[in-house]
Write a protein that holds these residues in place. Structure first.
Motif: not given
Length: 138
Positions: A110-114
């Motif tokens: 999720e940190s990548f997507v964010a």
């Protein structure tokens, strides 16, 4: 349905609208991901990587090529889709498909997507500024 034909100025405005719409849509994915994830240093790393990569390396040449493509068209009215080179439309479809598949795969945190999507979204919004001079000349 008949094709919509517009002037070169209309093509530039269409391109600007598409860049802005795309940026807003990408941000509408990135911002909720940021808000819903635990904010870690990787959020910021991916944001900066995407922002620099797309704002400085990828989108300026694409915008220049598309502006050159439109400016080289003969005077008169052209189909609305002529706002981008055919190869740009293909790249857009590939990038969108890859992004959707990557998110759905669950292989990226999720940190990548964010971070990545916020950086990409800001870059997409910013590339619309490249059309200012073309609009003045059209």
């Amino acid at each position: 349905m008949d094709k919509i034909y517009v002037s070169k100025r209309g093509l530039y405005w269409t391109a600007i609208g598409l860049w802005l719409f795309s940026g807003a849509k990408v941000l509408s994915i990135g911002i909720p991901a940021w808000m819903g994830s635990e904010v870690v240093v990787w959020n910021y790393v991916w944001l900066v990587v995407a922002l620099v990569f797309f704002s400085a390396i990828i989108f300026p040449p694409v915008a220049r090529e598309n502006i050159g493509f439109v400016s080289a068209l003969p005077s008169g009215k052209h189909p609305l889709w002529s706002c981008f080179k055919p190869s740009s439309w293909l790249v857009m479809v590939v990038m969108m498909s890859f992004g959707i598949l990557l998110r759905l795969s669950g292989y990226v945190p999720e940190s990548f997507v964010a971070g990545f999507y916020i950086g990409l979204g800001i870059s997409l919004l910013g590339v619309a500024l490249h059309y200012r001079a073309a609009l003045r000349e059209a």
